[in-house]
Design a protein around this motif. Structure first.
Motif, PDB file in Angstrom:
ATOM      1  N   THR A 184       0.814  -1.212   0.000  1.00 46.44           N
ATOM      2  CA  THR A 184       0.000   0.000   0.000  1.00 46.44           C
ATOM      3  C   THR A 184       0.852   1.268   0.000  1.00 46.44           C
ATOM      4  OG1 THR A 184      -0.197   0.212   2.411  1.00 46.44           O
ATOM      5  CG2 THR A 184      -1.775  -1.225   1.304  1.00 46.44           C
ATOM      6  N   LEU A 185       0.287   2.295  -0.635  1.00 48.67           N
ATOM      7  CA  LEU A 185       0.865   3.633  -0.617  1.00 48.67           C
ATOM      8  C   LEU A 185      -0.221   4.600  -0.197  1.00 48.67           C
ATOM      9  CD1 LEU A 185       3.051   5.769  -1.276  1.00 48.67           C
ATOM     10  CD2 LEU A 185       2.171   5.788  -3.627  1.00 48.67           C
ATOM     11  N   THR A 186       0.057   5.392   0.818  1.00 48.14           N
ATOM     12  CA  THR A 186      -0.873   6.404   1.314  1.00 48.14           C
ATOM     13  C   THR A 186      -0.184   7.760   1.286  1.00 48.14           C
ATOM     14  OG1 THR A 186      -1.886   4.791   2.822  1.00 48.14           O
ATOM     15  CG2 THR A 186      -2.322   7.112   3.258  1.00 48.14           C
ATOM     16  N   ILE A 187      -0.876   8.782   0.779  1.00 47.98           N
ATOM     17  CA  ILE A 187      -0.384  10.145   0.942  1.00 47.98           C
ATOM     18  C   ILE A 187      -1.337  10.855   1.889  1.00 47.98           C
ATOM     19  CG2 ILE A 187       0.810  10.260  -1.262  1.00 47.98           C
ATOM     20  CD1 ILE A 187      -1.498  11.803  -2.430  1.00 47.98           C
ATOM     21  N   THR A 188      -0.769  11.580   2.848  1.00 48.58           N
ATOM     22  CA  THR A 188      -1.610  12.162   3.890  1.00 48.58           C
ATOM     23  C   THR A 188      -0.931  13.335   4.572  1.00 48.58           C
ATOM     24  OG1 THR A 188      -2.922  11.624   5.858  1.00 48.58           O
ATOM     25  CG2 THR A 188      -0.740  10.634   5.718  1.00 48.58           C
ATOM     26  N   HIS A 189      -1.775  14.196   5.175  1.00 51.79           N
ATOM     27  CA  HIS A 189      -1.315  15.226   6.110  1.00 51.79           C
ATOM     28  C   HIS A 189      -1.601  14.801   7.549  1.00 51.79           C
ATOM     29  CE1 HIS A 189      -1.789  17.712   2.441  1.00 51.79           C
ATOM     30  NE2 HIS A 189      -0.880  18.499   2.981  1.00 51.79           N
ATOM     31  N   ASP A 190      -2.366  13.728   7.717  1.00 55.90           N
ATOM     32  CA  ASP A 190      -2.921  13.356   9.016  1.00 55.90           C
ATOM     33  C   ASP A 190      -1.925  12.510   9.804  1.00 55.90           C
ATOM     34  OD1 ASP A 190      -4.368  12.446  11.166  1.00 55.90           O
ATOM     35  OD2 ASP A 190      -6.112  11.812  10.010  1.00 55.90           O
ATOM     36  N   MET A 191      -1.443  13.045  10.901  1.00 51.99           N
ATOM     37  CA  MET A 191      -0.464  12.320  11.695  1.00 51.99           C
ATOM     38  C   MET A 191      -1.066  11.103  12.399  1.00 51.99           C
ATOM     39  SD  MET A 191       2.407  13.659  11.124  1.00 51.99           S
ATOM     40  CE  MET A 191       1.700  13.712   9.471  1.00 51.99           C
ATOM     41  N   THR A 192      -2.370  11.132  12.653  1.00 52.18           N
ATOM     42  CA  THR A 192      -3.015   9.949  13.214  1.00 52.18           C
ATOM     43  C   THR A 192      -2.990   8.807  12.212  1.00 52.18           C
ATOM     44  OG1 THR A 192      -4.461  11.319  14.582  1.00 52.18           O
ATOM     45  CG2 THR A 192      -5.119   9.027  14.245  1.00 52.18           C
ATOM     46  N   THR A 193      -3.253   9.119  10.938  1.00 54.61           N
ATOM     47  CA  THR A 193      -3.141   8.120   9.877  1.00 54.61           C
ATOM     48  C   THR A 193      -1.732   7.553   9.839  1.00 54.61           C
ATOM     49  OG1 THR A 193      -4.839   9.196   8.532  1.00 54.61           O
ATOM     50  CG2 THR A 193      -3.307   7.732   7.388  1.00 54.61           C
ATOM     51  N   LEU A 194      -0.747   8.430   9.877  1.00 55.37           N
ATOM     52  CA  LEU A 194       0.653   8.012   9.848  1.00 55.37           C
ATOM     53  C   LEU A 194       0.944   7.001  10.956  1.00 55.37           C
ATOM     54  CD1 LEU A 194       3.632   8.580   8.809  1.00 55.37           C
ATOM     55  CD2 LEU A 194       3.773  10.181  10.722  1.00 55.37           C
ATOM     56  N   HIS A 195       0.587   7.344  12.181  1.00 56.08           N
ATOM     57  CA  HIS A 195       0.929   6.487  13.313  1.00 56.08           C
ATOM     58  C   HIS A 195       0.096   5.213  13.360  1.00 56.08           C
ATOM     59  CE1 HIS A 195       3.784   9.256  15.089  1.00 56.08           C
ATOM     60  NE2 HIS A 195       2.908  10.248  14.993  1.00 56.08           N
ATOM     61  N   THR A 196      -1.078   5.232  12.719  1.00 58.47           N
ATOM     62  CA  THR A 196      -1.954   4.060  12.767  1.00 58.47           C
ATOM     63  C   THR A 196      -1.583   3.015  11.733  1.00 58.47           C
ATOM     64  OG1 THR A 196      -3.797   5.424  13.555  1.00 58.47           O
ATOM     65  CG2 THR A 196      -4.357   3.260  12.669  1.00 58.47           C
ATOM     66  N   ILE A 197      -1.237   3.448  10.509  1.00 57.93           N
ATOM     67  CA  ILE A 197      -1.130   2.466   9.428  1.00 57.93           C
ATOM     68  C   ILE A 197       0.274   2.281   8.860  1.00 57.93           C
ATOM     69  CG2 ILE A 197      -3.496   3.042   8.774  1.00 57.93           C
ATOM     70  CD1 ILE A 197      -2.416   4.336   6.239  1.00 57.93           C
ATOM     71  N   ALA A 198       1.230   3.141   9.199  1.00 58.55           N
ATOM     72  CA  ALA A 198       2.518   3.120   8.496  1.00 58.55           C
ATOM     73  C   ALA A 198       3.446   2.012   8.988  1.00 58.55           C
ATOM     74  CB  ALA A 198       3.212   4.466   8.636  1.00 58.55           C
ATOM     75  N   ASP A 199       4.019   1.284   8.028  1.00 58.21           N
ATOM     76  CA  ASP A 199       5.187   0.436   8.288  1.00 58.21           C
ATOM     77  C   ASP A 199       6.456   1.173   7.880  1.00 58.21           C
ATOM     78  OD1 ASP A 199       3.739  -1.940   9.086  1.00 58.21           O
ATOM     79  OD2 ASP A 199       3.203  -2.204   6.978  1.00 58.21           O
ATOM     80  N   HIS A 200       6.326   1.982   6.839  1.00 57.60           N
ATOM     81  CA  HIS A 200       7.457   2.727   6.289  1.00 57.60           C
ATOM     82  C   HIS A 200       6.970   4.142   5.997  1.00 57.60           C
ATOM     83  CE1 HIS A 200      11.234   3.387   4.179  1.00 57.60           C
ATOM     84  NE2 HIS A 200      10.569   3.881   3.149  1.00 57.60           N
ATOM     85  N   ILE A 201       7.802   5.137   6.284  1.00 60.70           N
ATOM     86  CA  ILE A 201       7.426   6.550   6.147  1.00 60.70           C
ATOM     87  C   ILE A 201       8.445   7.253   5.254  1.00 60.70           C
ATOM     88  CG2 ILE A 201       7.013   8.722   7.377  1.00 60.70           C
ATOM     89  CD1 ILE A 201       6.660   6.898   9.920  1.00 60.70           C
ATOM     90  N   ALA A 202       7.943   8.108   4.360  1.00 59.58           N
ATOM     91  CA  ALA A 202       8.809   8.934   3.525  1.00 59.58           C
ATOM     92  C   ALA A 202       8.324  10.377   3.590  1.00 59.58           C
ATOM     93  CB  ALA A 202       8.809   8.439   2.084  1.00 59.58           C
ATOM     94  N   LEU A 203       9.254  11.304   3.804  1.00 58.78           N
ATOM     95  CA  LEU A 203       8.941  12.734   3.831  1.00 58.78           C
ATOM     96  C   LEU A 203       9.422  13.373   2.540  1.00 58.78           C
ATOM     97  CD1 LEU A 203       8.118  15.434   5.209  1.00 58.78           C
ATOM     98  CD2 LEU A 203      10.427  15.502   6.182  1.00 58.78           C
ATOM     99  N   LEU A 204       8.469  13.911   1.767  1.00 59.70           N
ATOM    100  CA  LEU A 204       8.814  14.683   0.579  1.00 59.70           C
ATOM    101  C   LEU A 204       8.900  16.153   0.952  1.00 59.70           C
ATOM    102  CD1 LEU A 204       6.775  13.349  -2.492  1.00 59.70           C
ATOM    103  CD2 LEU A 204       9.250  13.303  -2.179  1.00 59.70           C
ATOM    104  N   ASP A 205       9.931  16.807   0.457  1.00 57.74           N
ATOM    105  CA  ASP A 205      10.111  18.237   0.723  1.00 57.74           C
ATOM    106  C   ASP A 205      10.607  18.894  -0.559  1.00 57.74           C
ATOM    107  OD1 ASP A 205      10.393  20.674   2.270  1.00 57.74           O
ATOM    108  OD2 ASP A 205      12.560  20.297   2.214  1.00 57.74           O
ATOM    109  N   ALA A 206       9.774  19.761  -1.131  1.00 59.46           N
ATOM    110  CA  ALA A 206      10.125  20.477  -2.364  1.00 59.46           C
ATOM    111  C   ALA A 206      10.579  19.517  -3.459  1.00 59.46           C
ATOM    112  CB  ALA A 206      11.201  21.516  -2.075  1.00 59.46           C
ATOM    113  N   GLY A 207       9.881  18.379  -3.561  1.00 66.30           N
ATOM    114  CA  GLY A 207      10.145  17.444  -4.639  1.00 66.30           C
ATOM    115  C   GLY A 207      11.293  16.498  -4.421  1.00 66.30           C
TER     116      GLY A 207
END
Length: 234
Positions: A184-207
């Motif tokens: 799965t791939l999720t894009i979100t602003h919601d930190m609750t979503t992040l902490h609930t479903i993420a196994d792996h996290i990536a932060l995009l910043d200015a591309g």
């Protein structure tokens, strides 16, 4: 399962993705976070083929991505659910199934998927306008899993929901991903979503891919932009 290597994309001479390299591990939930304009949506659209990268490669299982095969084994929960207004809920859920099997069989599967996301059978024949935002989101999730896909994408899955419903949707996504073993791939602003479903996290910043890791890595991060993002929840 899916690997993006050195992906670049510009619009009108303005760079949006600047050499993004990211792997979506098979059977894991990857969550991409970042402020508005960071390139999250363009990244997802590049995988889907809705946007063609200017350069870089997208591979699936170490082979060039076959989008026809990919889309046949793919489900997506759109921001705002994106249900077809003129179709009853069960036909929304069974939209792809109706091209593959008899109507009665497709309806049976649709009812099973609606039940799995917590919607009663009497919802099946209602139009989307007759449902609350949270119920529409659940119906959209039922549609995403209708064909038992191996790949699931979630575009801002909790946008527009109150905190209680957002938590319920996050829990449902977590359980469905665990049950199906989907990548799965999720894009979100919601930190609750992040902490609930993420196994792996990536932060995009200015591309660019500024940081990546697991939820366990977050407390020890010294990245100022990551910490500012997590702190603000923006």
């Amino acid at each position: 399962m899916i690997t993006l290597t050195n992906i670049h994309k510009s619009f009108g001479g303005t760079p949006v993705l600047r050499g993004v390299t990211l792997t979506l591990p098979k059977g894991k939930s990857t969550v991409v976070i970042g402020t508005s304009g960071s390139g999250k949506s363009v990244l997802m659209k590049s995988i889907l083929g809705l946007v063609t990268p200017d350069s870089g490669t997208i591979m699936q299982d170490s082979r060039p991505l076959d989008r026809a095969a990919f889309l046949n084994d793919f489900g997506m929960l759109f921001q705002g659910a994106a249900l077809f207004d003129s179709l009853p809920i069960w036909q929304n859920v069974a939209f792809r199934l109706l091209r593959q099997m008899p109507k009665s069989q497709a309806r049976t599967i649709a009812l099973e998927k609606l039940a799995r996301v917590g919607l009663e059978a009497d919802v099946a024949d209602r139009l989307p306008a007759m449902l609350s935002g949270g119920m529409q989101k659940r119906a959209g999730l039922a549609r995403a899993i209708a064909t038992d896909p191996k790949i699931l994408f979630f575009d801002e899955p909790t946008t527009g929901l109150d905190p209680i419903m957002a938590r319920a949707i996050n829990d449902l996504i977590r359980d469905l991903v665990a049950e199906t073993g989907a990548t799965t791939l999720t894009i979100t602003h919601d930190m609750t979503t992040l902490h609930t479903i993420a196994d792996h996290i990536a932060l995009l910043d200015a591309g660019t891919l500024r940081w990546q890791g697991t939820p366990a890595d977050l407390p020890g991060s010294n990245d100022t932009k990551l910490n500012a993002f997590l702190f603000s929840g923006s």
